[in-house]
Design a protein around this motif. Structure first.
Motif, PDB file in Angstrom:
ATOM      1  N   ARG A 134       0.846  -1.201   0.000  1.00  0.00           N
ATOM      2  CA  ARG A 134       0.000   0.000   0.000  1.00  0.00           C
ATOM      3  C   ARG A 134       0.874   1.240   0.000  1.00  0.00           C
ATOM      4  NH1 ARG A 134      -1.801  -4.009   2.669  1.00  0.00           N
ATOM      5  NH2 ARG A 134      -3.950  -4.717   2.415  1.00  0.00           N
ATOM      6  N   PRO A 135       0.548   2.235  -0.813  1.00  0.00           N
ATOM      7  CA  PRO A 135       1.358   3.463  -0.828  1.00  0.00           C
ATOM      8  C   PRO A 135       1.502   4.099   0.554  1.00  0.00           C
ATOM      9  CG  PRO A 135      -0.171   3.450  -2.678  1.00  0.00           C
ATOM     10  CD  PRO A 135      -0.533   2.283  -1.818  1.00  0.00           C
ATOM     11  N   TYR A 153       3.018  -4.090  -6.037  1.00  0.00           N
ATOM     12  CA  TYR A 153       1.602  -4.416  -6.159  1.00  0.00           C
ATOM     13  C   TYR A 153       1.352  -5.853  -5.717  1.00  0.00           C
ATOM     14  CZ  TYR A 153       0.622  -0.157  -8.812  1.00  0.00           C
ATOM     15  OH  TYR A 153       0.461   1.142  -9.174  1.00  0.00           O
ATOM     16  N   MET A 254      -6.758  -0.500  -1.653  1.00  0.00           N
ATOM     17  CA  MET A 254      -7.080   0.176  -2.906  1.00  0.00           C
ATOM     18  C   MET A 254      -7.175  -0.832  -4.044  1.00  0.00           C
ATOM     19  SD  MET A 254      -7.498   3.517  -2.543  1.00  0.00           S
ATOM     20  CE  MET A 254      -8.449   3.132  -1.073  1.00  0.00           C
ATOM     21  N   SER A 255      -6.642  -2.018  -3.795  1.00  0.00           N
ATOM     22  CA  SER A 255      -6.791  -3.178  -4.675  1.00  0.00           C
ATOM     23  C   SER A 255      -6.503  -4.398  -3.815  1.00  0.00           C
ATOM     24  CB  SER A 255      -5.835  -3.116  -5.877  1.00  0.00           C
ATOM     25  OG  SER A 255      -4.481  -3.223  -5.449  1.00  0.00           O
ATOM     26  N   THR A 274     -11.380   2.861  -7.369  1.00  0.00           N
ATOM     27  CA  THR A 274     -10.332   3.477  -6.555  1.00  0.00           C
ATOM     28  C   THR A 274      -9.254   4.024  -7.488  1.00  0.00           C
ATOM     29  OG1 THR A 274      -8.954   1.490  -6.392  1.00  0.00           O
ATOM     30  CG2 THR A 274     -10.706   1.750  -4.742  1.00  0.00           C
ATOM     31  N   GLU A 276      -6.214   3.321  -7.529  1.00  0.00           N
ATOM     32  CA  GLU A 276      -5.344   2.218  -7.929  1.00  0.00           C
ATOM     33  C   GLU A 276      -5.985   1.363  -9.015  1.00  0.00           C
ATOM     34  OE1 GLU A 276      -3.173  -1.029  -5.226  1.00  0.00           O
ATOM     35  OE2 GLU A 276      -2.549   1.058  -4.910  1.00  0.00           O
ATOM     36  N   HIS A 277      -7.258   1.043  -8.855  1.00  0.00           N
ATOM     37  CA  HIS A 277      -7.948   0.278  -9.895  1.00  0.00           C
ATOM     38  C   HIS A 277      -7.983   1.056 -11.214  1.00  0.00           C
ATOM     39  CE1 HIS A 277     -10.271  -2.557  -6.976  1.00  0.00           C
ATOM     40  NE2 HIS A 277      -9.213  -3.158  -7.495  1.00  0.00           N
ATOM     41  N   LEU A 280      -4.687   0.733 -12.865  1.00  0.00           N
ATOM     42  CA  LEU A 280      -4.371  -0.603 -13.360  1.00  0.00           C
ATOM     43  C   LEU A 280      -5.141  -0.973 -14.629  1.00  0.00           C
ATOM     44  CD1 LEU A 280      -4.391  -2.436  -9.910  1.00  0.00           C
ATOM     45  CD2 LEU A 280      -2.394  -2.143 -11.388  1.00  0.00           C
TER      46      LEU A 280
END
Length: 308
Positions: A134-135, A153, A254-255, A274, A276-277, A280
């Motif tokens: 996670r960031p 990831y 977030m994923s 999100t 992140e999604h 991606l």
């Protein structure tokens, strides 16, 4: 790539096993020691770890791991999660290995898991590298004294999540319209119950769903406990027309691994929208996203009526 001799401290199941197998496919020699094997498999033990951070167990585990290692030496030690690994053992491993690395795909800096991650947090400064997913965890790890932090990831496994050749029997057993494969969490019950109310033909696989307040609504849609065998999981995803990707709010997701496994298996990922999604996948081309239960239901019903 040169072959490494790797000491892997982690469970030999689930995504941890996928990492073990991937390291071996890369040509490395991997010696696996599961710290949990030294403890009784009992709910009381899990409760103790969660609520005390494995208090009084650190030296017990360290002695048994040292005995299991014997006189062997390794190129690197890789600790998966590290719930039971204290700083004394990490320091000892650094004397016998080229480096000691931790990979944790959970959220040890969040508030969901009580004191479960006490030993991990105390040990962070002693690892050569901490891998997080996670960031937000990057700076949190540094704040805890981590020497070096790498954000990666989550992932699918190229073998475990490779599409299977399905038989007629497979399709009859696993066929579903909209599937969610995952454990009950407090925020998930109301969400899935709302989908049912809006007419989404739901199939739920997972543990602890009877704890949901919405269980009377969800029970007719529950198909059984969690799916832990790779073949069964792959077939359940492949035989679902739509697969839901729900996040863990307590884990600040977030994923998740589902975000990668479902598309890799050729399934239709219908997940929470999100940043992140959206990074991606191209929305409505490579995956479908939503902000709330109402939009999710609308997207699911639209997909079911549009086979292409």
């Amino acid at each position: 790539m040169n072959s490494l001799s790797i000491l892997y401290l982690g469970v030999d199941s689930g995504t941890s096993r996928h990492r073990i197998q991937a390291l071996r496919r890369l040509g490395n020699t991997v010696t696996v020691i599961d710290p949990e094997q030294f403890l009784p498999r009992h709910r009381a033990v899990e409760y103790w770890i969660h609520h005390t951070g494995a208090r009084f167990l650190e030296s017990f585990i360290r002695v048994r791991i040292r005995k299991a290692i014997g006189s062997a030496e390794f190129s690197i030690a890789l600790v998966n999660c590290g719930t039971l690994i204290g700083r004394s053992l990490v320091a000892e491993l650094k004397d016998r290995c080229g480096a000691v690395v931790n990979y944790n795909n959970d959220d040890p800096f969040g508030s969901r898991d009580g004191l479960k991650w006490r030993l991990y947090l105390e040990s962070l400064p002693f690892y050569d590298l901490a891998g997080v997913v996670r960031p937000c965890n990057v700076q949190e790890a540094r704040n805890c004294g981590a020497y070096d932090v790498l954000r990666v990831y989550m992932s699918a496994d190229e073998v475990a999540h490779a599409p299977r050749k399905l038989t007629i029997e497979d399709r009859a057993k696993w066929a579903s319209e909209v599937a969610f494969i995952g454990t009950w969490m407090p925020e998930r019950g109301p969400f899935l119950a709302r989908l049912v109310e809006m007419g989404v033909p739901l199939a739920i696989y997972g543990d602890r769903w009877s704890k949901a307040k919405e269980w009377p609504t969800l029970r007719p849609h529950w198909r059984g406990r969690g799916i832990y065998a790779d073949n069964d999981y792959a077939k359940a995803v492949q035989c679902a027309k739509v697969c839901l990707g729900l996040l863990s709010k307590g884990n600040r997701d977030m994923s998740t691994t589902r975000s990668f496994e479902v598309p890799h298996l050729g399934g239709v990922l219908c997940a929470e929208r999100t940043p992140e999604h959206l990074f991606l996948y191209r929305e409505d081309i490579e995956a479908v996203f939503w902000d709330n239960a109402e939009e999710c239901a609308e997207k699911c019903l639209h997909l079911l009526h549009d086979q292409d």
